[in-house]
Each structure stands twice: as structure tokens, then as C-alpha cells.
Scaffold this motif. Structure first.
Motif, mmCIF file in Angstrom:
data_model
loop_
_atom_site.group_PDB
_atom_site.id
_atom_site.type_symbol
_atom_site.label_atom_id
_atom_site.label_comp_id
_atom_site.label_asym_id
_atom_site.label_seq_id
_atom_site.Cartn_x
_atom_site.Cartn_y
_atom_site.Cartn_z
ATOM 1 N N VAL A 30 -26.271 -0.419 -2.620
ATOM 2 C CA VAL A 30 -26.477 0.450 -1.682
ATOM 3 C C VAL A 30 -23.978 0.584 -1.483
ATOM 4 N N LEU A 31 -23.406 -0.576 -2.018
ATOM 5 C CA LEU A 31 -22.034 -0.832 -2.001
ATOM 6 C C LEU A 31 -21.110 0.266 -3.061
ATOM 7 N N THR A 32 -22.458 -0.268 -4.016
ATOM 8 C CA THR A 32 -22.294 0.375 -5.166
ATOM 9 C C THR A 32 -22.409 2.376 -5.504
ATOM 10 N N GLN A 33 -23.020 1.942 -5.308
ATOM 11 C CA GLN A 33 -23.465 3.896 -4.752
ATOM 12 C C GLN A 33 -22.599 4.382 -3.932
ATOM 13 N N VAL A 34 -22.440 3.410 -2.901
ATOM 14 C CA VAL A 34 -21.697 4.761 -1.834
ATOM 15 C C VAL A 34 -19.569 4.872 -3.009
ATOM 16 N N LEU A 35 -19.636 3.804 -3.483
ATOM 17 C CA LEU A 35 -18.229 3.611 -3.614
ATOM 18 C C LEU A 35 -18.083 5.277 -5.073
ATOM 19 N N GLU A 36 -19.509 4.616 -5.598
ATOM 20 C CA GLU A 36 -19.256 6.311 -6.637
ATOM 21 C C GLU A 36 -19.193 7.098 -6.341
ATOM 22 N N GLU A 37 -20.124 7.547 -4.754
ATOM 23 C CA GLU A 37 -19.735 8.873 -4.358
ATOM 24 C C GLU A 37 -18.677 9.261 -4.114
ATOM 25 N N ILE A 38 -17.314 8.503 -2.678
ATOM 26 C CA ILE A 38 -17.248 8.379 -1.862
ATOM 27 C C ILE A 38 -15.689 7.240 -2.179
ATOM 28 N N GLY A 39 -15.674 6.591 -3.072
ATOM 29 C CA GLY A 39 -15.005 5.652 -3.507
ATOM 30 C C GLY A 39 -13.534 6.003 -2.456
ATOM 31 N N ASP A 40 -13.169 7.484 -3.597
ATOM 32 C CA ASP A 40 -11.837 7.500 -3.173
ATOM 33 C C ASP A 40 -11.157 7.937 -1.863
ATOM 34 N N GLN A 41 -12.493 7.933 -1.106
ATOM 35 C CA GLN A 41 -12.005 8.336 0.736
ATOM 36 C C GLN A 41 -12.034 7.531 1.541
ATOM 37 N N VAL A 42 -12.481 5.775 0.805
ATOM 38 C CA VAL A 42 -12.811 4.961 1.256
ATOM 39 C C VAL A 42 -11.195 4.157 1.786
ATOM 40 N N ALA A 43 -11.034 4.162 3.038
ATOM 41 C CA ALA A 43 -9.327 3.219 3.625
ATOM 42 C C ALA A 43 -10.026 2.249 3.403
ATOM 43 N N ALA A 44 -11.005 1.611 4.063
ATOM 44 C CA ALA A 44 -11.375 0.417 4.356
ATOM 45 C C ALA A 44 -12.580 -0.353 3.915
ATOM 46 N N LEU A 45 -12.846 -1.409 4.156
ATOM 47 C CA LEU A 45 -14.512 -1.856 4.248
ATOM 48 C C LEU A 45 -14.489 -3.309 5.618
ATOM 49 N N MET A 46 -14.915 -3.312 7.152
ATOM 50 C CA MET A 46 -14.756 -4.012 7.906
ATOM 51 C C MET A 46 -15.735 -4.874 7.420
ATOM 52 N N LEU A 47 -15.796 -6.735 7.396
ATOM 53 C CA LEU A 47 -16.889 -7.131 7.011
ATOM 54 C C LEU A 47 -16.641 -8.153 7.507
ATOM 55 N N THR A 48 -17.659 -8.903 8.212
ATOM 56 C CA THR A 48 -17.911 -10.063 9.306
ATOM 57 C C THR A 48 -18.429 -10.864 7.583
ATOM 58 N N ASN A 49 -17.429 -12.174 7.705
ATOM 59 C CA ASN A 49 -17.890 -13.761 7.416
ATOM 60 C C ASN A 49 -17.196 -14.774 7.386
ATOM 61 N N CYS A 78 -15.206 -7.879 -2.575
ATOM 62 C CA CYS A 78 -13.696 -7.529 -2.484
ATOM 63 C C CYS A 78 -13.330 -6.938 -3.783
ATOM 64 N N LYS A 79 -13.907 -6.955 -4.708
ATOM 65 C CA LYS A 79 -12.430 -6.505 -6.110
ATOM 66 C C LYS A 79 -13.526 -5.339 -6.066
ATOM 67 N N MET A 80 -14.547 -5.007 -6.038
ATOM 68 C CA MET A 80 -14.993 -3.951 -5.538
ATOM 69 C C MET A 80 -14.795 -2.393 -4.850
ATOM 70 N N ILE A 81 -14.254 -2.706 -4.186
ATOM 71 C CA ILE A 81 -13.588 -2.044 -2.494
ATOM 72 C C ILE A 81 -12.005 -1.761 -3.466
ATOM 73 N N HIS A 82 -12.052 -3.417 -4.172
ATOM 74 C CA HIS A 82 -10.350 -2.938 -4.309
ATOM 75 C C HIS A 82 -10.275 -2.010 -5.441
ATOM 76 N N ASP A 83 -11.258 -2.447 -6.180
ATOM 77 C CA ASP A 83 -10.797 -1.657 -7.892
ATOM 78 C C ASP A 83 -11.837 -0.001 -7.448
ATOM 79 N N ALA A 84 -11.913 0.501 -5.897
ATOM 80 C CA ALA A 84 -11.867 1.366 -5.215
ATOM 81 C C ALA A 84 -10.923 2.388 -4.957
ATOM 82 N N GLY A 85 -9.684 1.465 -5.147
ATOM 83 C CA GLY A 85 -8.542 1.905 -4.077
ATOM 84 C C GLY A 85 -8.824 1.569 -2.709
ATOM 85 N N GLY A 86 -9.314 0.485 -2.166
ATOM 86 C CA GLY A 86 -9.416 0.227 -0.715
ATOM 87 C C GLY A 86 -9.594 -0.770 -0.493
ATOM 88 N N GLN A 87 -9.242 -0.814 0.727
ATOM 89 C CA GLN A 87 -8.689 -1.945 1.504
ATOM 90 C C GLN A 87 -10.088 -3.386 1.957
#
Lengths: 505, 443
Positions: free
Chosen positions: A203-222, A237-246
Motif C-alpha cells: 500500500v505504501l508503494t502504491q500511495v507513494l506512486e500516486e501522491i509521493g510528490d505531495q507527501v511531506a512526511a511519514l510518522m512512524l512509531t518504531n 525510510c528510503k522509499m519516503i526519501h526517494d519520494a522527497g519526503g521526511q
């Protein structure tokens, strides 16, 4: 809750008698003045209680007897990290050299305070793997919000502020995450968790493909709120960074990682810490919380003011920060809590720091193993510092909910675990023992839960009616909303206040 | 480690029950490249308890704390007497080491104390209701401003320049992140210039007594709010409200403030405690926690619970009224003990002593040619000095006096103005010493 011998609690207002004072106040030795002339209109009525000092102390001592703290007994509230608060922390925080400092006194008169702040920052940089730490946020959620402000300032500085308006939040996240994102002007999009309890990568991959350039950040609890370490963390982390997000790390579960692994090494750009959880500043009945945030170098220009840093070997409070998001708290943050955290960190030190996470994880897995036959874990994997169990079968078979089991624990003398969080586990029972509990306590607790689960099978009414302590039975929380009564009202005969009560209700 | 009680035998037994051979096996899901070697962090070595105590004492002794100097510095954090009973109560483990009362049946003590706190804060501020406390005064004010924008769907807040500069800075930060415009309204001679009519103002914010110690005209603020359909927000020192007509009696919609002067140590400004009171109609919009009274499901005994949680972030997520999760319960408890210990008469006495000390000091300063620039003050006032205020303050510090807050850093204009504060703890002797020291410094 243990049975107590305290009297039925009365409100302090009911004990008031006109003319009593509970404190030996300083006597004023300057000339008296005409108050009306100086102040204009002064107030006539002031309904504050009037009681003597002993009456007041009895009131609060009796109230303390009907309150449960870590020093009363085992407090396995999941996601809250209710570890022991060492007494030495309280002694150091009360030292006059810390407690009696004015925040606006000249900064050159507080070198010791700056040393504490800088010391906590330096150690936490090491523990988390981040380049910078600021201690200004006043609580965990305040730290989350501050992180998102840094992210926003970062994107605005790059001309991407208007474009990146979406924050991704897993469905298992703490409710503060989406609330903090909304507070910073972001739209929130939920990301599901997969069957193993990990972030759903498809799902994350799909979301980033669709709206990755609008994503500011992912908030993850780990580790996640399911008590599980996210094994794909570097990839995410790499997926989000590749999409330009934090990527923001919710640090509520840092206790599982202290000295063992560092979020800064996982690829996160920023995180918040709850010093009142992981670093042992007392929870105080729900506050003061104590926040801190860690961040990587690219976010540093935007740090809130003042920034405590070294310059030419001297620690300074830097206010000259042109790109700063500004101030997020009145002064230097929760300074006396930082004194406690510093004391705690120095008690563990280099050689012991890893023991915090090792024993926290050992205790959680022990509880999980002992209870697995009566309360199965939500996922069949080693847990981190807390275990998430489900009471679904009791609900299906006997109509007994996780909440009923929790309430029955009060009868057995334990504080209940967390229920119904995370929201995605049915009849969720979240237990966090922390590293400071010994094996006997864990065994007593597990024995009690096993006995309660047996009661759920044989005498479910015991659980439905729990707790049955002398203090108060199960309280009606719906009634509290329906007929709001949020303050004492002096004298029903007083028409103004009667109107007030009716209006609130 | 003394805080970790496990013996080797315990560990062996526990591992056997779990079915793994070592603690490290439990960390198998953390990729090996992300795991640290124990003891590899670059941090100081552990200190045993006596060394730890000595180490902290040494750091603490480097500070010039208020046992070494006499404090005439206020500006939002005040050197007021904390009765011994306050420390005794809040140190009790049942209060100190409890957490959020999610399970009310095990937390009746705290919940009742917070209900009493809410009652007394509402009473002091002259408001219908109060919440269970906020982080601090500055964030309380910012939350109130943001609440006003959702009440009347406007995106601009107007704040008086007479409000504490740090509070306004926090307001700026919060509003920037929420795309809310902040407009600063001027003040002259220590009071707010009457607000200009502005139909876009979600709220008008003033402080009472304001940053300069002056008592603002709240009736005029109410009038401006009525004319413009704006929310009236007042930042108020709760101690002053024991004597002054409280903001709620002027019709303020929301009253906020810092509770530190009521039993909380200065502690370099933290932790403090944010106070938040308002009109009853606004109860469902309030940020933070509220405790309500209820009864048993199966009985008639009264009890207390956290209520209206449907507004909160743990339920409404991104639709919550704020992201605040915690309150400042321990500090709110300190406030509660303080207000009860002093009671109606003690609170009045503390407030009155502060006014008397300020008036005495103003008159003594006049005798050496230093005139107060503000009048109608509570316990703080501004003076104009013939020399640079920063310089004067460092000269006074060498005489053991924290002389006040130089205002040059905060406001345009000559760098000679000084904000001086006298609480009930200042004595005639200390004031006389201040005045003669200042005379020497200025000579």
C-alpha cells in the motif's frame, strides 16, 4: 486497588470554615495603602476554601490513599513506560541551585543550568543517533508538533511548502500523530498495517506512486504500538526519501531501543522523545510530560529558540537564529525534568545504558510467554518492550470484554493494562512491564490474570461488576458526559450558581 | 544496576519460560547492522549514587540561584513563598508516580484534586469553568487564540504589545503553523491603545496585569470584542485575581495564565502550569483534559472521571480540538494545595503585600529621582533609568541584587527601561537596600 481505611472523601470546600488559614504567611512590613485608589475596582467575593494546615494535609493524604502510583504497585499501562522513578532524581531536582533559578536572569549567571541542558542533549544525541537534540518541547505531543513544524519550515525553505501538504500515518499510530499533523496544517492519510503487524509496504508503494510528490512526511512509531520492531525500517525510510519526503519517528517506544539500536541510524529525519517515559522523570498523574526532539543536520537551521550549543568551548543559549520556527514554550522547556533525566542518564552511563532495553524486552516477553495460553498475543513474534494480547475469545464466548478484565485487576491490587489501543487489535490488552519490575511481581501479576481469565469462563459476572473495592465501584463515564459537572458550586441556594449548573448540564 | 532487580538465576528462569537461550535472541528482528555493541556509545561512565549527588551539587553550585541574590525580577515567573505543605503533598509517591487517570476507579485521589483545582481556577478567574491545566502560560494563550479561530471561523488574531513577548513569540510560532495571521496592537505608557475595530479579528488578547505590570481596561476590551464579534482572551496572573476584579467578571470569554506563582518553584521556568478557564458555552471546544463528577454504574456513590474525551486526540485523531495529550497534573496539584493552604484570606494577603511593597518601592525610588513610567500597577512597574539598564543590572548583580528585567531587548526605544517586581517575599529592608544600591550605581 487495596482496601483502605480512609474516610469517605469529601470535597475540601465542604470542610471550609470562615477565618481559617493553612499557612504561616510572611508579614508585610511596608506601609499600608489605599487599594481602591491604586487598583481601581477590587473584587469582593472570593470562594476559596478556608482550612487549617493539618486539615489540608489530612485531606490530601487521604486522597493519596485512594490513588494508585508506581510506588503503590505494579503499573503495566502499555505505551506509557511506567518505570521506577529513582529517588536521587528528586533530590537533585530540588537542589536550590536548580529549583531557584529565574528563567530571565542573565544567562551568564546560569552556567550550571546550561551544562545540564547541554549534557542531556549530548547524551541523547548519542542514544538516538541524531545530530541535534532540543529540549524545548513541553511534552511528547508537543515534540511531535515541533518536529512537523521543522519539516514544514524545511519544505518552505526549499519552495515545496505549498506542494507537500500530506502526512502519512499508520493506522496503528498514537492518536496524537494525526492530531499533531493537523495542527501543522497537514492533511492526514492513513497507511494500513499488514497481517504480520508491519507497515503494509504494498500500500505504501502504491500511495507513494500516486501522491509521493505531495507527501511531506511519514510518522512512524518504531517499535510499533503493536510492540513489534519494524524489520523493513531502512527500506521504508528510503522509499519516503526517494519520494522527497521526511520520516518522523514517534519515540514513545524508545525504551525498547536504548543502548541497543538508534533511530538516527535507521534513516529517520527527526523524532520526539518522552523523557517522562524512557528517561524516568515522574509522570505526576498525567504531567508534566517532558518532550525532546532529535533531528538530522538539514533540519537544524529551523530549531526552536533558544538553541543551547557550544561556541568556542563555552555553552551558550543562542537566540540569534534567523531561520528558526520561533519559540514553542515560554522559557527553556521543562528544566527541572531535565535535571532528573540528566541524573538518570548519568546513573546508567556508558556501561549500563543497554541494560534498559535488554531487561525491558526480557520482561515483556516473559509476561507474553506466561500469558499466551489465556490471552493470546496479537502476533506470533517476539515482542519488544510491551506485549499486545487479545481477549477476543472471552468476548465472543462469555461477553467479557478486555475492559472487564482490566477492572477486575483492580480488585486483585494491580493497576490495569491499556485497553483498546492500538485500535486495530480487537479486545486489545496492552501490557508494558518495564525493566524495573522483578520476576516475583511479574509472576504475581500473571497469576492474577490467569485467575481472572478462569473467572471469565466460570463467573463472568464477577468481571462485569468489577471493581468492587470499598472506594468506588465502576464509574459511569457516559453519565459524566450527559450531565456535565466539572466544578463545585457553592450553595444551591445561590441563584447565580444554580443557573450556572443548569446551563452546563 | 540497582534499578534493574534481576538476578542471574531470574534471567535463566525467564529465558527458559520464553524458550530462548539469551536476551539477545529477543532482538532477532532488528537487522544486525542496526544493532550496537553494549557499552559502545560515546557517553560518560556511570556514577554511583554519592558521586552522582556530588556531581549534580557541583553543577548546581555554578548557578547564581535566588538563595545567593535578592530577586526583583518577575516578568511572568515569580519568587513567591511556597508553603512547606505543598512539597510534602506533591512528593507523595501515590501522586508523584501515578499517570493519567485512564482507570478512574484506581485514581480517585487525583481526579478529585483536579476537580477541586478546576473549581478554584474558575473561581479565581471569575469564569464558569476551567480545564485540568495546560503546559504553560504561553502555550495556553496560543491554544486559546487558536480555539477562537475555530469558534468564529476567522483567521486573524489581534494581540496587544503589552502581552509578554515570549508569549507572543509562541503565539507567532503556533499561528504560523496553522496559517493564522497575527496582528500586534500597540501599547503606550504601559497600556494597550484602544483596539481598532476589525471584523476579521477572531480574538483580541490582552494581559491583566500586563507585561509592564499595569492594569488594563478590560471593560474597553469587552466593548471592542462585542462590536466586532471577536472572542475576548485575557492572560492573567492568578495571584492578582485574589484582589483585582477578575477578567471573567468583565465578560472575558477565555482567561489563561501561568500557575507557577501558586506553589511551583521557578525552576528556570519549567515545569510551569498553564491555566485555562472560559465561559460554560465553550466547554466542548476547550483543548486538554477536563475532569467531571459522576456516579457508579451499579450504585449511588459519587466519583470522578476524565470527561468529554470525544474532543480528544486519542479518539478524534486529526479531527481533535488540539493535539494536547498530557496536562500538568502534578503542578496543578501544587496549585491546588497552595490555594487551599492560603485560602481566601491568605491569597488576598499575598496579593495585598505585593501591592504595598510595589507602592513603597515606587515612592522610595522617586526620592532618588527614578520615576515609575507606569501607574495603576499590581506588583510590577517600569522605571526609566539615566543609564543603560543592562549595565545597571550587572552592577546591581555584583551587589547581590537581581534588579529586574531590562526591556531594551524586547521593545524599541531607549535601552534604559527596567521592569521591577516586588512579591510578598520582599521586605522593607530589601527594598531600602535596593534603592541605596541603585543610588550608588547611578552616582
Amino acid at each position: 486497588m487495596r482496601q483502605t481505611t480512609v474516610p469517605e472523601p469529601k470535597l475540601i470546600f465542604e470542610k471550609s470554615r470562615a477565618g481559617r488559614v493553612g499557612c504561616n504567611l510572611p508579614k508585610c512590613d511596608t506601609p499600608s495603602v489605599d487599594l481602591g485608589k491604586i487598583l481601581g475596582e477590587t473584587r469582593e467575593d472570593l470562594h476559596l476554601p478556608e482550612v487549617g494546615e493539618l486539615d489540608m494535609l489530612r485531606h490530601f493524604t487521604n486522597l493519596s490513599h485512594i490513588n494508585y502510583g508506581i510506588e503503590t504497585g505494579f503499573y503495566p499501562l502499555g505505551s506509557c513506560t511506567m518505570k521506577y522513578n529513582p529517588k536521587i532524581n528528586e533530590m537533585t531536582a530540588r537542589m536550590t541551585g536548580f529549583a531557584n533559578l529565574h528563567p530571565l536572569q542573565p544567562v551568564e549567571t546560569i552556567p550550571g543550568a546550561l551544562e545540564i541542558l547541554h549534557g542531556v542533549q549530548s547524551i541523547l544525541c548519542q542514544v538516538t543517533g541524531f545530530d541535534y537534540i532540543t529540549l524545548q518541547p513541553l511534552a511528547g505531543a508537543h515534540g511531535e508538533m515541533t518536529c512537523l513544524m521543522l519539516v514544514r519550515a524545511y519544505f518552505e525553505s526549499r519552495g515545496e511548502g505549498q506542494k507537500r501538504k500530506i502526512v502519512l500515518v499508520p493506522d496503528s499510530a498514537h492518536g496524537t500523530n494525526p492530531a499533531s499533523a493537523a495542527r501543522c496544517g497537514y492533511d492526514v492519510k492513513s497507511i494500513p498495517t499488514d497481517a504480520e503487524g508491519n507497515t503494509n509496504l504494498a500500500v505504501l508503494t502504491q500511495v507513494l506512486e500516486e501522491i509521493g510528490d505531495q507527501v511531506a512526511a511519514l510518522m512512524l512509531t518504531n517499535p510499533s504500538t503493536l510492540g513489534l520492531f519494524e524489520p523493513n525500517i531502512e527500506k521504508i525510510c528510503k522509499m519516503i526519501h526517494d519520494a522527497g519526503g521526511q520520516v518522523f519517528c514517534d519515540g514513545a517506544n524508545m525504551n525498547a531501543m536504548v543502548g541497543t539500536t538508534r533511530p538516527g541510524d535507521h534513516g529517520f529525519d527527526c523524532m520526539h522523545l518522552n523523557l517522562h517515559k524512557t528517561f524516568s522523570t515522574p509522570h505526576g498523574g498525567g504531567g508534566p510530560g517532558c518532550g525532546a526532539i532529535g533531528l538530522q543536520k538539514h533540519l537544524e537551521p529551523f530549531l526552536p529558540k533558544p538553541v543551547i550549543r557550544t561556541e568556542n568551548g563555552k555553552i551558550i543559549a543562542d537566540e540569534d537564529r534567523p531561520k528558526s520556527i520561533g519559540r514553542v514554550a515560554g522559557f527553556y522547556g521543562q528544566f527541572l525534568m531535565e535535571v532528573r533525566a540528566y541524573t538518570y542518564l548519568m546513573a546508567y552511563g556508558k556501561e549500563n545504558m543497554h541494560r534498559i532495553s535488554k531487561f525491558a524486552v526480557l520482561n515483556a516477553n516473559y509476561v507474553r510467554a506466561r500469558l499466551k495460553d489465556v490471552l493470546p498475543p496479537a502476533h506470533d513474534r517476539p515482542c519488544m518492550h510491551e506485549c499486545i494480547l487479545t481477549a477476543e475469545k472471552y468476548k465472543k464466548e462469555k461477553g467479557v470484554r478486555a475492559l472487564d478484565i482490566s477492572k477486575r485487576l483492580i480488585d486483585y491490587g494491580f493497576h490495569p493494562a491499556t485497553n483498546y489501543f492500538p485500535l486495530i487489535v480487537p479486545e486489545c490488552f496492552m501490557i508494558e512491564p518495564t525493566e524495573t519490575e522483578n520476576k516475583e511481581t511479574l509472576d504475581e501479576f500473571c497469576d492474577a490474570l490467569i485467575a481472572i481469565c478462569h473467572e471469565a469462563e466460570t463467573e463472568p459476572e464477577l468481571l462485569h461488576n468489577a471493581p468492587s473495592t470499598k472506594i468506588v465501584g465502576r464509574l459511569d463515564e457516559t453519565l459524566a458526559v450527559k450531565q456535565l459537572d466539572v466544578r463545585w458550586i457553592p450553595g444551591a441556594e445561590n441563584k447565580e450558581y444554580t443557573r450556572l449548573r443548569q446551563a452546563i448540564q | 544496576m540497582p534499578y534493574i532487580p534481576h538476578t542471574e538465576a531470574d534471567v535463566a528462569e525467564m529465558l527458559a519460560v520464553i524458550g530462548v537461550s539469551s536476551i539477545d535472541d529477543l532482538f532477532c528482528e532488528i537487522p544486525a547492522n542496526l544493532q550496537l555493541q553494549p557499552g559502545s556509545l560515546d557517553i560518560p561512565k556511570a556514577l554511583d549514587e554519592p558521586k552522582l549527588y556530588a556531581h549534580l551539587l557541583e553543577i548546581a553550585s555554578k548557578n547564581v540561584d535566588l538563595s545567593k541574590v535578592t530577586c526583583f525580577l518577575g516578568a511572568g515567573i515569580y519568587d513567591r513563598y511556597i508553603p512547606a505543605s505543598v512539597g510534602a503533598v506533591i512528593s507523595r509517591g501515590e501522586f508523584l508516580t501515578a499517570y493519567t487517570p485512564y482507570q478512574p476507579e484506581a485514581s480517585q485521589g487525583y481526579l478529585q484534586a483536579i476537580y477541586e483545582f478546576q473549581t478554584m481556577v474558575a473561581e479565581l478567574y471569575g469564569c464558569d469553568i476551567a480545564n485540568a491545566s495546560m503546559y504553560d502560560g504561553a502555550t495556553s494563550m496560543a491554544e486559546a487564540a487558536i480555539m477562537s479561530t475555530s469558534l468564529n471561523k476567522r483567521q486573524k488574531v489581534v494581540v496587544s504589545a503589552g502581552v509578554h513577548p515570549h508569549y507572543r513569540q509562541v503565539l507567532d510560532t503556533y499561528c504560523w503553523s496553522m496559517d493564522i495571521e497575527v496582528q500586534t496592537a500597540p501599547s503606550t505608557k504601559g497600556v494597550t491603545v484602544p483596539f481598532v475595530d476589525d471584523k476579521e479579528a477572531a480574538c483580541y488578547i490582552v494581559q491583566y496585569p500586563n507585561f509592564f505590570g499595569s492594569i488594563e481596561d478590560l471593560a474597553a476590551v469587552r466593548e471592542a470584542c462585542d462590536k466586532n464579534g471577536s472572542t475576548m482572551i485575557v492572560v492573567t496572573d492568578p495571584v492578582a485575581c485574589a484582589l483585582l476584579k477578575p477578567p471573567g467578571h468583565f465578560g472575558a470569554d477565555i482567561v489563561v495564565g501561568e500557575g507557577q506563582p501558586m506553589g511551583v518553584p521557578m525552576g528556570l521556568g519549567g515545569p510551569g502550569v498553564g491555566l485555562f478557564a472560559c465561559k460554560k458555552e465553550l466547554i466542548r471546544f476547550i483543548p486538554g483534559r477536563i475532569v467531571g463528577k459522576t456516579k457508579e454504574v451499579h450504585g449511588d456513590k459519587p466519583g470522578y472521571v476524565m470527561t468529554l474525551r470525544t474532543r480528544e486526540q486519542d479518539i478524534r485523531r486529526e479531527k481533535a480540538t488540539s493535539n494536547i495529550c498530557t496536562n500538568e497534573a502534578l503542578m496543578a496539584l501544587a496549585n491546588t494545595v497552595y490555594m487551599i493552604a492560603l485560602g481566601k484570606n491568605g491569597m488576598r494577603s499575598v496579593a495585598e503585600s505585593s501591592v504595598r511593597n510595589a507602592q513603597y518601592m515606587i515612592s522610595e525610588l522617586e526620592k532618588i529621582g527614578i520615576g515609575a513610567m507606569t501607574n495603576k500597577v499590581f506588583c510590577e512597574f517600569v522605571v526609566g533609568l539615566p543609564k543603560d539598564a543592562e549595565w545597571v543590572c550587572s552592577a546591581m548583580l555584583s551587589k547581590g541584587i537581581l534588579a529586574g528585567l531590562p526591556l531594551g531587548k524586547y521593545y524599541d526605544g531607549p535601552p534604559n527601561t527596567l521592569l521591577i517586581c516586588t512579591t510578598e517575599l520582599r521586605t522593607k529592608d530589601q527594598i531600602d537596600t535596593y534603592v541605596s544600591a541603585l543610588k550608588e550605581v547611578l552616582a
